[in-house]
Design a protein around this motif. Sequence first.
Motif, short mmCIF file in Angstrom:
data_model
loop_
_atom_site.label_atom_id
_atom_site.label_comp_id
_atom_site.label_asym_id
_atom_site.label_seq_id
_atom_site.Cartn_x
_atom_site.Cartn_y
_atom_site.Cartn_z
N GLU A 1 -7.26 6.31 10.39
CA GLU A 1 -5.87 6.07 10.77
C GLU A 1 -5.74 4.61 11.19
N GLY A 2 -4.86 3.86 10.52
CA GLY A 2 -4.69 2.45 10.81
C GLY A 2 -4.02 2.19 12.15
N ASP B 1 -6.87 -6.74 6.64
CA ASP B 1 -5.88 -6.60 5.58
C ASP B 1 -5.06 -5.34 5.79
N ILE B 2 -4.27 -4.97 4.80
CA ILE B 2 -3.28 -3.91 4.96
C ILE B 2 -3.90 -2.55 5.24
N GLN B 3 -5.13 -2.31 4.78
CA GLN B 3 -5.76 -1.01 5.02
C GLN B 3 -5.86 -0.71 6.51
N SER B 4 -6.18 -1.72 7.29
CA SER B 4 -6.40 -1.51 8.72
C SER B 4 -5.09 -1.32 9.47
N PHE B 5 -3.96 -1.73 8.89
CA PHE B 5 -2.67 -1.62 9.58
C PHE B 5 -1.92 -0.34 9.25
N SER B 6 -2.24 0.31 8.14
CA SER B 6 -1.46 1.46 7.66
C SER B 6 -1.75 2.69 8.51
N PRO B 7 -0.72 3.27 9.17
CA PRO B 7 -0.97 4.27 10.22
C PRO B 7 -1.15 5.70 9.74
N ALA B 8 -0.76 6.04 8.52
CA ALA B 8 -0.89 7.43 8.06
C ALA B 8 -2.36 7.78 7.83
N LEU B 9 -2.68 9.07 7.98
CA LEU B 9 -4.06 9.53 7.82
C LEU B 9 -4.54 9.33 6.39
N GLN B 10 -5.80 8.92 6.27
CA GLN B 10 -6.43 8.76 4.96
C GLN B 10 -7.79 9.47 4.98
N LEU C 1 0.85 -1.20 0.00
CA LEU C 1 0.00 0.00 0.00
C LEU C 1 0.88 1.25 0.00
N ARG C 2 0.56 2.17 -0.89
CA ARG C 2 1.22 3.48 -0.95
C ARG C 2 0.13 4.54 -1.02
N SER C 3 0.25 5.58 -0.19
CA SER C 3 -0.72 6.68 -0.26
C SER C 3 -0.03 7.99 0.08
N GLY C 4 -0.55 9.07 -0.49
CA GLY C 4 0.00 10.39 -0.24
C GLY C 4 -1.09 11.44 -0.21
N LEU C 5 -0.82 12.54 0.47
CA LEU C 5 -1.81 13.61 0.63
C LEU C 5 -1.14 14.93 0.30
N TYR D 1 2.25 17.00 1.44
CA TYR D 1 2.60 16.81 2.84
C TYR D 1 3.59 15.65 2.90
N LEU D 2 4.82 15.95 3.28
CA LEU D 2 5.89 14.95 3.23
C LEU D 2 6.06 14.19 4.53
N ASP D 3 5.40 14.66 5.57
CA ASP D 3 5.52 13.98 6.86
C ASP D 3 4.96 12.56 6.78
N ASN D 4 5.59 11.64 7.52
CA ASN D 4 5.15 10.24 7.49
C ASN D 4 3.72 10.04 7.95
N SER D 5 3.20 10.99 8.74
CA SER D 5 1.83 10.84 9.23
C SER D 5 0.79 11.05 8.14
N PHE D 6 1.23 11.49 6.92
CA PHE D 6 0.30 11.69 5.81
C PHE D 6 0.63 10.80 4.61
N ASN D 7 1.65 9.96 4.75
CA ASN D 7 2.08 9.11 3.64
C ASN D 7 2.26 7.68 4.12
N ASN D 8 1.50 6.78 3.53
CA ASN D 8 1.64 5.37 3.88
C ASN D 8 2.64 4.69 2.96
N LEU D 9 3.52 3.91 3.56
CA LEU D 9 4.46 3.07 2.83
C LEU D 9 4.46 1.72 3.55
N SER D 10 3.50 0.87 3.19
CA SER D 10 3.21 -0.31 3.98
C SER D 10 3.33 -1.58 3.15
N ASN D 11 3.77 -2.65 3.82
CA ASN D 11 3.78 -3.99 3.25
C ASN D 11 3.22 -4.95 4.29
N PHE D 12 2.42 -5.90 3.82
CA PHE D 12 1.79 -6.84 4.73
C PHE D 12 1.86 -8.23 4.13
N ASN D 13 2.39 -9.17 4.90
CA ASN D 13 2.49 -10.56 4.48
C ASN D 13 1.76 -11.45 5.47
#
Length: 895
Positions: free
Chosen positions: A651-652, A633-642, A531-535, A547-559
């Motif tokens: 917020e995951g 799934d990965i949506q629920s784990f990703s901590p950046a704001l959506q 999952l990748r997301s940006g705001l 917004y470059l802060d990690n709280s607004f950008n998700n960079l997540s992998n889930f296995n």
Amino acid sequence: MNRILIVSLILGLGCLCQSARAQQVTLIGRVSDSINNPLELSNVIAINPNTNAIASYGISDAEGRYKLHLKKDSLYLLRASYLGYQSWEKSIRAEKDLSQNIVLKPSPDQLDEVELIQELPVSISGDTITYKTDAFTSGKERKLEQVLEQLPGFEVDDEGQIKVQGKDVSKLLVEGKEFFDGDTKMATKNIPANAVDKVQVLRDYNEIGPLSGVSDSDDIALNIKLKEGKKNLWFGDISGGLGPDDRYLAHPNVFYYSPKTSVNFIGDLNNIGEQSFTLQDYFRFNGGLASLGQRSGSSINLSGDDIGLSLIQNNRAENIISRLAALNFSYKPNNKINFGGFGILSATDTDISSRSDRTYIREDGNNEERLISNTLQENTSMLLKLSATFTPNSKWYVNYDGFVKGSRITDDNRSNSDFGTVSNDIVSISSRDPFSVEQTFSAYYAKDDDNVFSLESNYLYKEQRPEYNLLSTAAPFIGSIPLQGTSPFGLFQEETVQTNKLDLEFNYYRVLNKTNHISFTMGTAVNGQRLRSGLEEYFQDGSSLPYLDNSFNNLSNFNFLDTYFGLGYRIKLGKLTLSPGISFHIYDTENQQRDEVFELDKTLLLPRLRAKYQFNSSQSLQFNYALQAEFADIQSFSPALQLMGYNSLFEGNTNLRNAWYHSFALNYFNFSMFNFTNINAGLNYQKRYDAVGNAISFQGLDVLSTPINISLPNETFSGYGQYERKFPLWKASLRATLAYGKNNNQIDGLADFNRSFTQNYRLSLETRFKEAPNVEIGYEKIWNDYSSNSIANNFVTNRPFANIEAYFLKNFSFTADYQYNNYKNRDGGTRSNYDFLNAALYYQKEDSPWEFILSGLNLLNTTSIRQDSFSDNLIGTYEYFVQPRYFMFTIKYDL
């Protein structure tokens, strides 16, 4: 006024049916063999000796009882038959109610008996019940759904879903070939009634030959047998219509069936709100493919493609333009190989306008919102499936399926939000481009009657690219997002989710004896997600600020890895069948958020039990229990704001654990051919531990939601019941559904308790005349109770309705349906009354392929309908605006 009308209609129906009943007599009796054992499902028919036509028929029940209704003072030839027994005949005169017991003797030659039973109104062979449709219909039905509704124990709802004796039909075939993957809606709404010869009910359906002796399947499938004149040639119908205000309709249905080949084409183009394929249908279609791991009690809850979309109900939007082209084919070059598939292209433009009053569940005030919303939804979707089956002999069954699914869905919404002290004009555009490819390969081998092996695999690649564009006159998400611009404020979010999922499962079935089976399972489920997301904020001059802060950008992998082993057993004790089982799961999950890794390893033992008591072939009681585990799934784990909406953030939670729950189900089915009574009821209970709920935090007028594991258990309870009985000239039906749920969550850091209780009761009476006008009247009442620790609402809908179908002047017919709705909030506030009237006049000469239709919809020009909803953080009542009154002139040609 409505109550007076309903009472008058009931009294009129009663007088009409009683007058007709006075012209009939009843014949009852019992069918048995020579040693007085009852012969269940025997056919008893009364034949008019002058015309040699079947005048009445009956099917014996488990006690051998049968019942026939005959015209008074008439002469009949009474005939009884049962497979494997000699036919019995006797002449009778129906002067008054009478009884006749029948004793059948074994037949030395069963071939003639088989040929005879084939043409009876109802015939039974093993797990297959065959209905000869001409014995039940008037010949004036237009589509398959109207044919099925005339058959005993059948029910077809508004969405084309079929129930037989209270059980859902899982697949529909035509001449043994899947019709658009067995979808009942596509079949019931499009197959012409005049093509149907017989309807076969396939009980305990399993198309895989090697599993026929070891499967616990309770599935029901229907096979539609066509009339001889519809085989080896093209048939169907083509409709075209026009109306004022630029209304139009074009709807071709073309079908071809031969022993080796079938081709089905369904097209649709209209702007009158009639959708042959809805957005809900797109999400529902899965190509007949199911996750293997779910059968072992474990699943991963992949996020759906419909989150945040406006989904209408009952096609009652302000305007709908629908386009569809669907092709289904099958080809069987020989008895060993079969190819099949379908392709569906659909496009829909929908205008949705609504006004809602929403009450947020919070303690600090500012909880009442009036929202006025206008949405243009544009949806273009594509589905494609190809299948190949290889059966070299009765021992092998090998199958491949490939399923491609994609769409482009856009919601363009213009809203005004008013909290009394704050008003906000909002423009939000959300778009989704979900795309998936799913493939399955399976092989089944029966070494002999006692040893069966299976290998099944499923691979899914899925890509989701949701985007959300928000423009708001009031500053959104103050305190959460550091806005730099001035009103109007603009935010843009893009996201990409990629999923790769592989399931493998091996099964070995061992038949110990006729009453004892054992099975062994070994499998694995592998899931990898990215999952990748940006705001970013954008400004009116065209520039933007990411917004470059990690709280607004998700960079997540889930296995996710689930390795499991299962053991199942089945034992038959007379009429009772017990199927206990257990599966042992070893889980290994890894959740990576940038440079941080969160791991969870655990093992679970998941038992299950299925018990079925078969009183007789048409009466059963079934109990199911399972302990199940569900992973997010990965949506629920990703901590950046959506961004989830104009005032909603998500917020995951990287520390989220799996939920597990007990699931209980008890179902009772009873269908009597003796008096055509259908009774079915069921209870379902689920208790969830570590359930994934939401921690809700209100920040001004905005809502931040975070998934958490709830420490207290959540519970849901539901029940349903239906009683239906068909009499010679009328039918009565009573249905009830209830659902109760209690859910725990958190609001502003405090524990909150939500409760919902919905009830739906429906009573209807319907005449069943062959020639005279038929009328259905009914009453439906709906209660929706919603409450939390601080707020409660109770919504009630009273809905009387009436339908009529009348044939007159030989070639004319008239249909009309009316529905009145009284909607109110019993706790004060919203009250609304609205009704709908639709009507159509048909003209078709006997044996003519041309039909002319004049129809009018929403003749009372009702402007809106009412609905309500409940969620973790709000209770809402909604007013949806609907299409205005319109008329259509349509011409239909039967091919």
